[in-house]
Design an enzyme around this catalytic site. Structure first.
Site: not given
Ligand code: PBG
Ligand code: ZN
Length: 328
Positions: A200, A253
């Site tokens: 991520k 992601k």
């Molecule tokens: C939080 C989380 C995020 C997303 C999914 N889980 C955001 C972040 O890390 O700030 C993002 C999903 C999206 O942008 O559609 N852990």
């Molecule tokens: Zn988070």
């Protein structure tokens, strides 16, 4: 010999030929729909930066799930917006918390829909970070990795007891998969799979989500725990660790800017691999379509097909319902 001997266009000339040589087929069964759940009844708060997406109370979420189930979508992933935030995000392990209530209600109404719970703390902490915050001797604050592990264990067991079919830790906490696997096994949930957000990235494309989930960090950013967009080899190491710790599905992601990473993880590990087409990626297409600059359906299908072609077995996308309708 006539020239050219090989004419690539021979197989492109009719719809049937194109269907016969089509290599990547997006299916409704590949899609996971993200949902945002809030308290109350009859509540539907549209998210300005994500047209068509809304925070919904449990009753409306259940209605939505019935439709998704009918369309053949196999799974939803739940994000909660709690009534009360605190320093540790205790709503996440409250058996009557927003995710637990939503999970019980959906499982009671939709037999054929899998409920995946996103496992993190940023929507539930008053500081908006993905875990417990520690203050260093010099006064600066940072995420306390190991203190967060114990809370992750509490959270997943509570989700499992509420009926979750799969848990998806998204915080990029080192050791999170191991801590979660252990906690689930000890609580008699050895069969519950873990889909880990293995790679991520610290991405600007989460912007609209942070409106939707009310999870923008109050200070600093997430670069101390999420990956640098410049790095790809590191994603292999991240995924290898998660797999060794017991991840059943690994995720990349965002999706579109990281198709190379997705490809490499799929080739390297050959595990069921998911890609999250995130909020900003969704909103870009929506915004351009609303301006008449892009054809929404065509671009949404092209993008999700490209994500599948690059190696995704599963795609988390806010277009899930639209795609299911377009394909039915
Ligand atoms: C939080 C989380 C995020 C997303 C999914 N889980 C955001 C972040 O890390 O700030 C993002 C999903 C999206 O942008 O559609 N852990
Ligand atoms: Zn988070």
């Amino acid at each position: 010999m006539a020239f050219p001997r090989n004419r690539m266009r021979r197989l492109r000339r009719t719809e049937n030929l194109r269907r016969m040589v089509c290599q990547t087929r997006l299916e409704v069964g590949d899609l996971i729909a993200p949902l945002f759940v809030v308290s109350g009844t009859g509540v539907r708060n549209e998210i300005g930066s994500m047209p068509g997406v809304a925070q919904m109370s449990v009753d409306l979420t259940v209605e939505q799930c019935r439709q998704l189930e009918q369309l053949g979508i196999p799974a939803v992933i739940l994000f909660g917006i709690p009534d009360h935030k605190d320093a540790v995000g205790s709503d996440t392990w409250n058996d009557d918390g927003i995710i637990q209530r939503a999970t019980r209600a959906i499982k009671g109404a939709c037999r054929d829909l899998m409920v995946i719970t996103d496992v993190c703390f940023c929507e539930y902490t008053d500081h908006g970070h993905c875990g417990v915050i520690a203050t260093r001797r010099d006064g600066t604050r940072e995420l306390d990795n190991d203190a967060t592990l114990a809370n992750l264990a509490r959270q997943v067991v509570s989700h499992a007891r509420a009926g979750a079919d799969m848990v998806a830790p998204s915080g990029m906490i080192d050791g999170m998969v191991q801590a979660i696997r252990r906690a689930l096994d000890e609580a008699d949930f050895a069969d519950l799979p873990i889909m880990s957000y293995a790679a991520k990235y610290a991405s600007g494309y989460y912007g609209p989500f942070r409106d939707a989930a009310d999870s923008a960090p109050e200070f600093g950013d997430r670069r101390g725990y999420q990956m640098d967009p410049a790095n790809a080899d590191e994603a292999i190491r991240e995924a290898a660790l998660d797999i060794a710790e017991g991840a059943d599905i690994i995720m990349v992601k965002p999706a579109v800017n990281y198709l190379d990473v997705l490809w490499r993880l799929k080739q390297e590990f050959d595990l069921p691999t998911a890609a999250y087409h995130v909020s900003g990626e969704f909103s870009m297409i929506k915004a351009a379509a609303r301006n008449g600059w892009l054809d929404e359906k065509r671009c949404a299908l092209e993008t999700t097909t490209a994500i599948k072609r690059a190696g995704a077995d599963l795609i988390l996308t806010y277009f899930a319902e639209d795609i299911a309708r377009w394909m039915s």
